[in-house]
Design a protein around this motif. Sequence first.
Motif, short mmCIF file in Angstrom:
data_model
loop_
_atom_site.label_atom_id
_atom_site.label_comp_id
_atom_site.label_asym_id
_atom_site.label_seq_id
_atom_site.Cartn_x
_atom_site.Cartn_y
_atom_site.Cartn_z
N LYS A 142 0.82 -1.21 0.00
CA LYS A 142 0.00 0.00 0.00
C LYS A 142 0.86 1.27 0.00
O LYS A 142 0.56 2.23 -0.71
CB LYS A 142 -0.93 -0.03 1.21
CG LYS A 142 -1.99 1.06 1.19
CD LYS A 142 -3.08 0.79 2.22
CE LYS A 142 -2.48 0.79 3.63
NZ LYS A 142 -3.55 0.63 4.65
N ARG A 143 1.95 1.23 0.75
CA ARG A 143 2.82 2.42 0.80
C ARG A 143 3.49 2.66 -0.55
O ARG A 143 3.65 3.81 -0.98
CB ARG A 143 3.86 2.25 1.91
CG ARG A 143 3.27 2.46 3.30
CD ARG A 143 4.32 2.51 4.39
NE ARG A 143 4.75 1.18 4.80
CZ ARG A 143 5.96 0.70 4.65
NH1 ARG A 143 6.90 1.45 4.08
NH2 ARG A 143 6.28 -0.51 5.07
N LEU A 144 3.91 1.57 -1.23
CA LEU A 144 4.52 1.73 -2.54
C LEU A 144 3.52 2.27 -3.55
O LEU A 144 3.84 3.15 -4.36
CB LEU A 144 5.08 0.38 -3.02
CG LEU A 144 6.31 -0.15 -2.29
CD1 LEU A 144 6.66 -1.55 -2.78
CD2 LEU A 144 7.50 0.78 -2.50
N GLN A 160 0.84 4.04 -2.91
CA GLN A 160 0.51 5.43 -2.55
C GLN A 160 1.58 6.40 -3.02
O GLN A 160 1.27 7.49 -3.51
CB GLN A 160 0.32 5.52 -1.04
CG GLN A 160 -0.25 6.85 -0.56
CD GLN A 160 -0.54 6.82 0.93
OE1 GLN A 160 0.21 6.20 1.70
NE2 GLN A 160 -1.62 7.47 1.34
N SER A 161 2.84 5.98 -2.90
CA SER A 161 3.94 6.86 -3.30
C SER A 161 3.95 7.12 -4.80
O SER A 161 4.54 8.10 -5.27
CB SER A 161 5.28 6.25 -2.89
OG SER A 161 5.56 5.08 -3.64
N CYS A 162 3.28 6.24 -5.58
CA CYS A 162 3.24 6.40 -7.04
C CYS A 162 1.89 6.95 -7.51
O CYS A 162 1.60 6.94 -8.71
CB CYS A 162 3.51 5.06 -7.72
SG CYS A 162 5.19 4.44 -7.43
N GLY A 163 1.07 7.40 -6.58
CA GLY A 163 -0.17 8.05 -6.96
C GLY A 163 -1.34 7.13 -7.20
O GLY A 163 -2.37 7.55 -7.74
N GLU A 208 -6.17 4.89 3.40
CA GLU A 208 -5.18 5.11 4.45
C GLU A 208 -5.38 4.12 5.58
O GLU A 208 -6.48 3.65 5.83
CB GLU A 208 -5.25 6.54 4.98
CG GLU A 208 -6.58 6.94 5.59
CD GLU A 208 -7.52 7.54 4.57
OE1 GLU A 208 -8.42 8.31 4.98
OE2 GLU A 208 -7.37 7.24 3.36
N ILE A 243 4.26 -1.62 -10.27
CA ILE A 243 4.92 -1.08 -9.07
C ILE A 243 5.39 -2.21 -8.17
O ILE A 243 6.51 -2.20 -7.66
CB ILE A 243 3.95 -0.14 -8.31
CG1 ILE A 243 3.70 1.13 -9.14
CG2 ILE A 243 4.51 0.21 -6.93
CD1 ILE A 243 2.57 1.98 -8.60
#
Length: 729
Positions: free
Chosen positions: A224-226, A228-231, A236, A417
């Motif tokens: 999820k963090r990866l 999120q970092s790519c849009g 959350e 991703i």
Amino acid sequence: MADRTIKILRITPLRGPNVWTYRPALEALVDIGDLEDAPSNTIPGLYERLSAWLPTLAEHRCSIGEPGGFLRRVREGTWPAHIMEHVTLELQNLIGQRTGFGKARETSTRGVYKVVVRSREEEVTRACLHAARDLLMAAIDDTPFDVAGTVARLHELADARCLGPSTASIVDAAAERGIPALRLNDGNLVQLGHGANQRRVWTAETDRTGAIAEGISRDKDLTKRLLQSCGVPVPEGQVVASPDEAWEAAQDIGLPVVVKPSDGNHGRGVSIELGTEEEVKAAFGVADAEGSAVIVERYVRGDEHRLLVVGGKLVAATRGDSLWIEGDGDSTVRQLIDAQINSDPRRGEAEEFPLEPLVLEREPATRLLLARQGLEGEAIPAAGRRVLIQRNGNMVNDVTDRVHPEVAASVALAARIVGLDIAGIDLVAEDISRPLEAQGGAIVEVNAGPSLLMHLKPVTGQPRPVGQAIVEHLFPEGDAGRIPVIGIAGTRGTTMVARLLGRLIQLSGKTLGMACRDGLYFGQRQVQDGNCSPWKSARRVLLNRSVKVAIFENDGADILAEGLTYDRCQVGVVTHLDRAESLAAFDVREPEQVYNVFRTQVDVVLPGGAAVLNADDPLVARMAGLCDGEVIFYAAREDNPAVAAHLAQGGRAVVLRAGQMALLRGDRTEARISASCGSAAVTIEDMLATVAVAWALDLPDYLVQTGIVTFDADALPANAERTLNVRAG
């Protein structure tokens, strides 16, 4: 005393192309004893019992060529071996192993037959063969037989032994493309293609699925963090270590929330739309039991969807349904689940069922959901009351054609991703035909090795060719995953041709794999001594990832005992057809029978390949009409009639002319190679056959000449030299 017992004397697994069929089969030697004098029309009630026990036999056409043909043969009179063949086939059909090929042929021994049936899985077909024998004996003797129980037992065996439906869909799609498949274990690990051009699949994972990517996908918080970092839109959330932390996180995120295991699957341990402290803390325990960590995240409104991405492209999408029961005022929740949910014929424990049975003891999330509604398994809901049993995990509705292009792009990006070539993307959205951001939708999980069954057997909507998509991902158009395979068969001269040809392949710089009577070779290294032409030893050549060209020597006994090691070949060579004494154990004695054995080598030549045939042997020359590809004759006499006729039609041939081997095409001489070899053990016929194969493989003339002149039989293992000298004599 009359012996009216059917005995199975021997079962021979034919694991490759054989004298009966291109495909694997089982050949049973069956003794019907005194039933040889009792055709089916002389046994009272046999027809009625067979047609009642197995009514689907009515679909069998048999030699008559129309439905009902087989039962007509039974009514008019046929023999037990023939009936046993059809019963075996039908038992396989009833357990999902669809096949229609079978033969029953008399041997030279009275009352003894060869019964042959197509086999998709050896152990299963063997069990069906024995069950068919027992069923037929019961029908003959008019004794009871538990058909339903037998079919259920065979079905259970097939579920345990055969490829799962996801893997089977990939293998079937590969077969449609002409890509060979080899099963590597008792599970779902399969090799597609041969040698250096092979790929491997394990259900919906491939040899392109990276270990790091798979590890990332198992860690849902990291995934999820990866994303999120790519849009990529994700809900959350945070990892929590206790029920109290779960409640604190829920308050920070904002109610309602979802509590789920960080590395669970199939929706197990997931609790949705939790709005109270009691619910959140109880859900923590459910999630903690299913995974190594627990995640609390924002609840996303909408339906759960599973989207399949293969090779960076969306290929299928399904939408999940919630499960409900309706009370009748008398039945418990457990009883209503069995009556209204588990009674669905699409639910079952076996892999072939798209939905699993719902068992409360295995579903803590369901028990929690019931508790939130003030119920438990033995509670009796009021008549008309609808009870929610499961919110997620029931992916049953195909919605592929409704997916918005932006959603398709988002899930493809998510797979990239994480690094997965095949990924199952779980997302929640109210309307899959709209962009996610516009409706507050989000991707909630990225899964490696996703199930394909939901896309193959959706409850609503059309099935999707996901197996085909995976094959196209692994093998671009025009790539069949094959390497050049050369099969050499005949009653003599085959070992020397194999060794001499192996020398030429090595000089060409391509890594050779060779299985012959002298041993197993990879490159110039002998890895196994002795006769390695049998199937089990020879198969190692096709499994070796370094092999770019394969040579197989095929003895007649090997073809009869096991079948060929490969499904098709680039070049098939037949040298001589004589000396059939060694085949007598297989009831093969006459020249025509020998012909039928060795024609197998020509039958499997690819349309773009070539058969290299000895025109000086009339039986071998006759095989020219069987080849799907080109025919190249070789002969010691230039005036051979078969060669002359072949050249007149523009064909190719290699003949001896004035001490040289002339390569002829039509009325042209394309090359001449000296008929001089570095080993006296090599005959002119060996050289002619080898040069013809080299020509079929487009090896340069200078390389062929060099290889033959420098060939040294003394370099062979001692046992090989003795074998070659004996054959030369």
